[in-house]
Scaffold this motif. Structure first.
Motif, short mmCIF file in Angstrom:
data_model
loop_
_atom_site.label_atom_id
_atom_site.label_comp_id
_atom_site.label_asym_id
_atom_site.label_seq_id
_atom_site.Cartn_x
_atom_site.Cartn_y
_atom_site.Cartn_z
N LEU A 1 0.85 -1.18 0.00
CA LEU A 1 0.00 0.00 0.00
C LEU A 1 0.88 1.22 0.00
CD1 LEU A 1 -1.83 0.84 3.30
CD2 LEU A 1 0.08 -0.69 3.29
N ASP A 2 0.44 2.27 -0.68
CA ASP A 2 1.21 3.51 -0.73
C ASP A 2 0.57 4.54 0.20
OD1 ASP A 2 -1.02 4.50 -2.06
OD2 ASP A 2 -0.02 4.73 -4.00
N SER A 3 1.05 5.77 0.12
CA SER A 3 0.55 6.80 1.03
C SER A 3 -0.94 7.06 0.84
CB SER A 3 1.35 8.10 0.87
OG SER A 3 1.26 8.55 -0.46
N SER A 4 -1.43 6.93 -0.41
CA SER A 4 -2.87 7.10 -0.66
C SER A 4 -3.65 6.00 0.03
CB SER A 4 -3.16 7.08 -2.15
OG SER A 4 -2.55 8.15 -2.80
N GLY A 5 -3.14 4.77 -0.05
CA GLY A 5 -3.80 3.64 0.61
C GLY A 5 -3.81 3.81 2.11
N LEU A 6 -2.68 4.25 2.63
CA LEU A 6 -2.56 4.48 4.07
C LEU A 6 -3.54 5.58 4.51
CD1 LEU A 6 -0.74 3.23 6.21
CD2 LEU A 6 0.87 5.09 5.86
N GLY A 7 -3.59 6.64 3.72
CA GLY A 7 -4.51 7.74 4.02
C GLY A 7 -5.96 7.29 3.98
N SER A 8 -6.29 6.41 3.03
CA SER A 8 -7.68 5.95 2.94
C SER A 8 -8.05 5.07 4.13
CB SER A 8 -7.93 5.23 1.61
OG SER A 8 -7.24 4.02 1.56
N LEU A 9 -7.08 4.30 4.64
CA LEU A 9 -7.34 3.50 5.84
C LEU A 9 -7.60 4.40 7.05
CD1 LEU A 9 -4.79 0.53 5.79
CD2 LEU A 9 -7.28 0.38 5.77
N VAL A 10 -6.78 5.43 7.19
CA VAL A 10 -6.95 6.36 8.32
C VAL A 10 -8.28 7.09 8.20
CG1 VAL A 10 -6.04 8.44 9.42
CG2 VAL A 10 -4.48 6.61 8.73
N LEU A 11 -8.62 7.54 7.00
CA LEU A 11 -9.89 8.23 6.78
C LEU A 11 -11.07 7.31 7.10
CD1 LEU A 11 -11.39 10.77 5.87
CD2 LEU A 11 -11.23 9.91 3.52
N ALA A 12 -10.98 6.06 6.64
CA ALA A 12 -12.05 5.09 6.92
C ALA A 12 -12.18 4.86 8.41
CB ALA A 12 -11.75 3.77 6.21
N PHE A 13 -11.05 4.73 9.10
CA PHE A 13 -11.05 4.54 10.55
C PHE A 13 -11.78 5.70 11.24
CE2 PHE A 13 -8.97 5.57 14.60
CZ PHE A 13 -9.26 4.43 15.33
N LYS A 14 -11.43 6.93 10.86
CA LYS A 14 -12.05 8.12 11.48
C LYS A 14 -13.53 8.23 11.14
CE LYS A 14 -7.93 11.00 11.79
NZ LYS A 14 -7.24 12.19 11.26
N ALA B 1 -19.06 7.40 13.37
CA ALA B 1 -20.39 6.79 13.28
C ALA B 1 -20.61 5.75 14.38
CB ALA B 1 -20.57 6.15 11.90
N GLY B 2 -19.64 5.63 15.28
CA GLY B 2 -19.77 4.69 16.38
C GLY B 2 -19.44 3.25 16.01
N ILE B 3 -18.67 3.09 14.93
CA ILE B 3 -18.30 1.76 14.46
C ILE B 3 -16.79 1.59 14.57
CG2 ILE B 3 -18.31 0.19 12.46
CD1 ILE B 3 -20.81 1.76 11.47
N LYS B 4 -16.38 0.45 15.09
CA LYS B 4 -14.95 0.16 15.25
C LYS B 4 -14.42 -0.49 13.98
CE LYS B 4 -11.95 -2.44 18.38
NZ LYS B 4 -11.92 -3.27 19.59
N MET B 5 -13.20 -0.12 13.57
CA MET B 5 -12.59 -0.76 12.41
C MET B 5 -11.35 -1.52 12.87
SD MET B 5 -11.28 0.89 8.79
CE MET B 5 -9.51 1.05 8.93
N VAL B 6 -11.27 -2.78 12.48
CA VAL B 6 -10.10 -3.60 12.79
C VAL B 6 -9.61 -4.26 11.50
CG1 VAL B 6 -10.74 -4.02 15.19
CG2 VAL B 6 -11.48 -5.62 13.43
N LEU B 7 -8.36 -4.66 11.49
CA LEU B 7 -7.76 -5.30 10.33
C LEU B 7 -7.38 -6.74 10.66
CD1 LEU B 7 -5.24 -2.50 9.24
CD2 LEU B 7 -7.60 -2.78 8.53
N CYS B 8 -7.29 -7.56 9.63
CA CYS B 8 -6.77 -8.91 9.83
C CYS B 8 -6.01 -9.37 8.59
CB CYS B 8 -7.87 -9.91 10.17
SG CYS B 8 -8.93 -10.36 8.78
#
Length: 111
Positions: free
Chosen positions: A50-63, A68-75
């Motif tokens: 993943l590049d910086s755009s991918g990393l940014g999209s993960l952080v944005l999705a997390f926030k 919205a009161g939903i937890k995001m986890v990875l596996c």
């Protein structure tokens, strides 16, 4: 099961080309109004980079999900991606499980 889990399996590497597609998936989860979803499990088994755009999209999705009161986890994060997470300290923000099975075992143990 008391906590509803939505599994989002990433099919491609997260980069400048695919980051917007990932954001659309997150937006669809929120827009569909899936009642009772408490956790979004992002399965990274198909990602080797993943590049910086991918990393940014993960952080944005997390926030976005957190707001919205939903937890995001990875596996199922591979070693190269895990190294990027460690270098950027994302692994301190996002909870990462070795596999979907490991996540579900922890979820069952805590519910």
């Amino acid at each position: 099961m008391s906590q509803q889990v939505k599994v989002l399996t990433l099919k491609k590497n997260l980069n400048a080309e695919t980051a917007s597609e990932f954001q659309q998936d997150i937006t669809q989860i929120l827009a569909s109004g899936v009642k009772g979803v408490k956790i979004v499990l992002v399965d990274c088994q198909n990602i080797t980079f993943l590049d910086s755009s991918g990393l940014g999209s993960l952080v944005l999705a997390f926030k976005t999900l957190r707001d919205a009161g939903i937890k995001m986890v990875l596996c199922s994060v591979n070693d190269q991606v895990r190294m990027i997470f460690e270098l950027t300290s994302i692994n301190k923000v996002l909870e990462i499980f070795p596999s979907q099975d490991a996540f579900h075992q922890v979820l069952l143990a805590t519910s």
